[in-house]
Design a protein around this motif. Structure first.
Motif, PDB file in Angstrom:
ATOM      1  N   ARG A 144       0.825  -1.213   0.000  1.00  0.00           N
ATOM      2  CA  ARG A 144       0.000   0.000   0.000  1.00  0.00           C
ATOM      3  C   ARG A 144       0.857   1.260   0.000  1.00  0.00           C
ATOM      4  NH1 ARG A 144      -5.469  -1.010   0.856  1.00  0.00           N
ATOM      5  NH2 ARG A 144      -5.801  -3.219   1.218  1.00  0.00           N
ATOM      6  N   ASP A 145       1.934   1.233   0.777  1.00  0.00           N
ATOM      7  CA  ASP A 145       2.840   2.387   0.798  1.00  0.00           C
ATOM      8  C   ASP A 145       3.512   2.554  -0.566  1.00  0.00           C
ATOM      9  OD1 ASP A 145       2.256   3.020   3.378  1.00  0.00           O
ATOM     10  OD2 ASP A 145       3.931   1.879   4.231  1.00  0.00           O
TER      11      ASP A 145
ATOM     12  N   LEU B 147       2.349   1.627  -3.510  1.00  0.00           N
ATOM     13  CA  LEU B 147       1.367   2.152  -4.468  1.00  0.00           C
ATOM     14  C   LEU B 147       1.139   3.641  -4.251  1.00  0.00           C
ATOM     15  CD1 LEU B 147      -1.263  -0.753  -4.405  1.00  0.00           C
ATOM     16  CD2 LEU B 147       0.299  -0.176  -6.288  1.00  0.00           C
ATOM     17  N   LYS B 148       1.066   4.035  -2.981  1.00  0.00           N
ATOM     18  CA  LYS B 148       0.801   5.438  -2.662  1.00  0.00           C
ATOM     19  C   LYS B 148       1.965   6.316  -3.108  1.00  0.00           C
ATOM     20  CE  LYS B 148      -0.875   8.292   1.099  1.00  0.00           C
ATOM     21  NZ  LYS B 148      -1.106   8.403   2.547  1.00  0.00           N
TER      22      LYS B 148
ATOM     23  N   LYS C 147      -6.494   5.035  -9.238  1.00  0.00           N
ATOM     24  CA  LYS C 147      -5.441   4.226  -8.621  1.00  0.00           C
ATOM     25  C   LYS C 147      -4.087   4.384  -9.290  1.00  0.00           C
ATOM     26  CE  LYS C 147      -8.282   0.562  -8.986  1.00  0.00           C
ATOM     27  NZ  LYS C 147      -9.677   1.019  -8.911  1.00  0.00           N
TER      28      LYS C 147
ATOM     29  N   LYS D  26     -16.937   2.845  -0.498  1.00  0.00           N
ATOM     30  CA  LYS D  26     -15.556   2.566  -0.894  1.00  0.00           C
ATOM     31  C   LYS D  26     -15.377   2.689  -2.407  1.00  0.00           C
ATOM     32  CE  LYS D  26     -14.298  -0.305   3.036  1.00  0.00           C
ATOM     33  NZ  LYS D  26     -14.444  -1.656   3.585  1.00  0.00           N
TER      34      LYS D  26
ATOM     35  N   GLN E 126       3.255  -9.012  -5.046  1.00  0.00           N
ATOM     36  CA  GLN E 126       2.385  -8.297  -4.102  1.00  0.00           C
ATOM     37  C   GLN E 126       1.229  -7.600  -4.819  1.00  0.00           C
ATOM     38  OE1 GLN E 126       5.387  -5.717  -2.401  1.00  0.00           O
ATOM     39  NE2 GLN E 126       5.300  -6.813  -0.442  1.00  0.00           N
TER      40      GLN E 126
ATOM     41  N   PHE F 115      -2.666  -7.845  -4.147  1.00  0.00           N
ATOM     42  CA  PHE F 115      -3.380  -6.621  -3.794  1.00  0.00           C
ATOM     43  C   PHE F 115      -4.626  -6.450  -4.673  1.00  0.00           C
ATOM     44  CE2 PHE F 115      -4.310  -2.206  -4.813  1.00  0.00           C
ATOM     45  CZ  PHE F 115      -4.609  -1.698  -3.553  1.00  0.00           C
TER      46      PHE F 115
ATOM     47  N   ARG G 133      -8.608  -6.270  -3.424  1.00  0.00           N
ATOM     48  CA  ARG G 133      -9.070  -4.867  -3.356  1.00  0.00           C
ATOM     49  C   ARG G 133     -10.587  -4.799  -3.143  1.00  0.00           C
ATOM     50  NH1 ARG G 133     -10.896  -2.862  -8.664  1.00  0.00           N
ATOM     51  NH2 ARG G 133     -11.028  -4.685  -9.981  1.00  0.00           N
TER      52      ARG G 133
END
Lengths: 301, 301
Positions: free
Chosen positions: B8-9, B11-12, B49, B238, B291, B295, B299
């Motif tokens: 997640r980090d 991707l961010k 995304k 979401k 990963q 992910f 999702r």
């Protein structure tokens, strides 16, 4: 070079060749939904002068280069021109029902398919450019230069930008400079691209590319002013569309700003300037480009 | 490679980088009509995304290549994705008023400008690809390969073809194979392009390109099935859009054909297969791709 045939024969011969190659420009082994392929080919094969691809070929030949090697880029520029017409004709844009005497793409295939056919032709133009390297050994560096220039001159700072300015200006264009901005980008940029790309394929140096650019700027603007003149005083039969549509749609034109006679004088002046650029450029075979400039000035459709 | 941060980090961090670079992806010296530029940037900066550009970067990194060199192609693929959304949302196509909680492009700028903004973004994607060579020394041959593959996978035999088949199929899709054709082209082709282009930038050989293609086919289809599942049982908050729209619009989906449970099992199976392709491919840094596959399977939006 001895020019064996007149310019009309040259144009006809090249247009015939370009059309035969456009006909088979989608690889036969590709699976494409039938209606999409039909819609793309309907507009691609709808006739027209094929001026832009011929400019690519003529520029390459003016440098002593190969017409065959220039062909994939010639096809690409016609795909770009065709997609822009399909999208311009959409109800949300110019809302035209006919083009060259035939129903426009969205009248036949519907708006959604017309949007997609335009998108597909625009995308396929870049595929075609790369084929210059695959089929004719044009160096990849040259292909990259042409892709970059096509994306600029056909994109937001080029043709699409000119189209957007034209649309935005419909609410009230007040200056000749605004009209020239629109003409330069909406029409001339793709003409300039065509000439320079043909030059690049034939290995033009920067001085020759500059001469081709100057030639393109001049004949591009002259072409558009001539369009305005023909809309005002042309022959409906020869044009294949109603005249005086600009007046009826209250579109500002070159004659609107400076009058008909001054517009005609401007076309002649620009044609002279275009030819001078080629004469000064020291091209191996300048004749066809010089003839093309005169032909465009004297055209009646 | 030690994976220091969670997916997640990662991707961010990459999404933030991609967005900062998208923001300045139109050269500042270009003159572009204000409304056109605004319209392009409105959709380009509308969030999402940024999955496709991240796949370009992650594939390059998986081979030990440079994320910086992959960036221009990463931006290009997001431009293609964005243009396709603008055109898909048009009244003549899906007629959507909102996307990601914001009014769609044509609701803000009008239909004509939305068509042109899409055209401009599509064209600009090819400009961006060439910048990999200009700014990061990626060989011109590699740029030509990527331009060719982008034009194919985003064009008539790829994404646009998938979109056309989807539109044509709305009148009555009866086979799962037809739905898979649409998913493959409408969604997976651009994902496959992203992975292979990232690989190409990092100098992948044909075996690695094949592994990336297999990975892309599997996660692309899994992604689309997961979309269908989320539309059926997801959380509206979401997702940022109403659920059960497929049922309301009578769209056929994976769950429609094989049921919800079998669809969920299919997503898991495709994810396993995707990861296996990477494990078998002998990549220097496979962790992020593995990963990413997990992910995407897990999702909720």
């Amino acid at each position: 070079m001895i020019v064996e045939t007149g310019i009309r024969d040259y144009l006809k011969e090249k247009a015939t060749w370009v059309e035969a190659e456009l006909e088979r420009s989608l690889p036969a082994e590709w699976h494409i939904p039938g209606a999409l392929k039909e819609s793309m080919m309907y507009s691609l094969m709808a006739g027209g002068k094929r001026l832009r691809p011929i400019l690519v070929i003529a520029a390459a030949e003016a440098l002593g280069g190969s017409a065959e090697a220039a062909l994939p880029v010639a096809l690409a520029v016609e795909m770009i021109h065709t997609y822009s017409l399909i999208h311009d004709d959409l109800p949300a844009m110019d809302n035209d029902d006919f083009r060259r005497g035939k129903p426009t793409n969205h009248k036949v295939y519907g708006e959604a398919m017309a949007v997609l056919a335009g998108d597909a032709l625009l995308t396929h133009a870049f595929f075609s450019v790369v084929q210059a390297s695959r089929k004719h050994g044009v160096p990849a560096e040259c292909v990259a230069d042409i892709v970059e220039e096509l994306s600029r001159l056909a994109g937001a700072p080029g043709m699409v930008g000119g189209q957007a300015a034209d649309m935005l200006g419909e609410q009230g264009l007040t200056k000749l400079s605004e009209l020239e901005y629109i003409h330069l980008h909406k029409t001339s940029d793709l003409i300039i691209f065509s000439l320079k790309a043909g030059g690049r394929i034939a290995g033009a140096d920067s001085a020759k590319l500059h001469a081709l650019e100057r030639f393109g700027q001049c004949i591009g603007l002259a072409f558009q002013i001539q369009d305005d003149i023909l809309d005002l005083i042309g022959d409906e039969q020869k044009l294949g569309k109603p005249v005086q549509s600009d007046v009826k749609q209250q579109k500002v034109t070159y004659p609107y700003f400076i009058g008909l006679e001054a517009s005609q004088a401007k076309v002649e002046e620009l044609t002279r300037e275009a030819k001078q650029a080629i004469v000064d450029g020291g091209f191996a075979n300048p004749a066809r480009l010089l003839q093309l400039a005169d032909f465009l000035m004297n055209r009646d459709h």
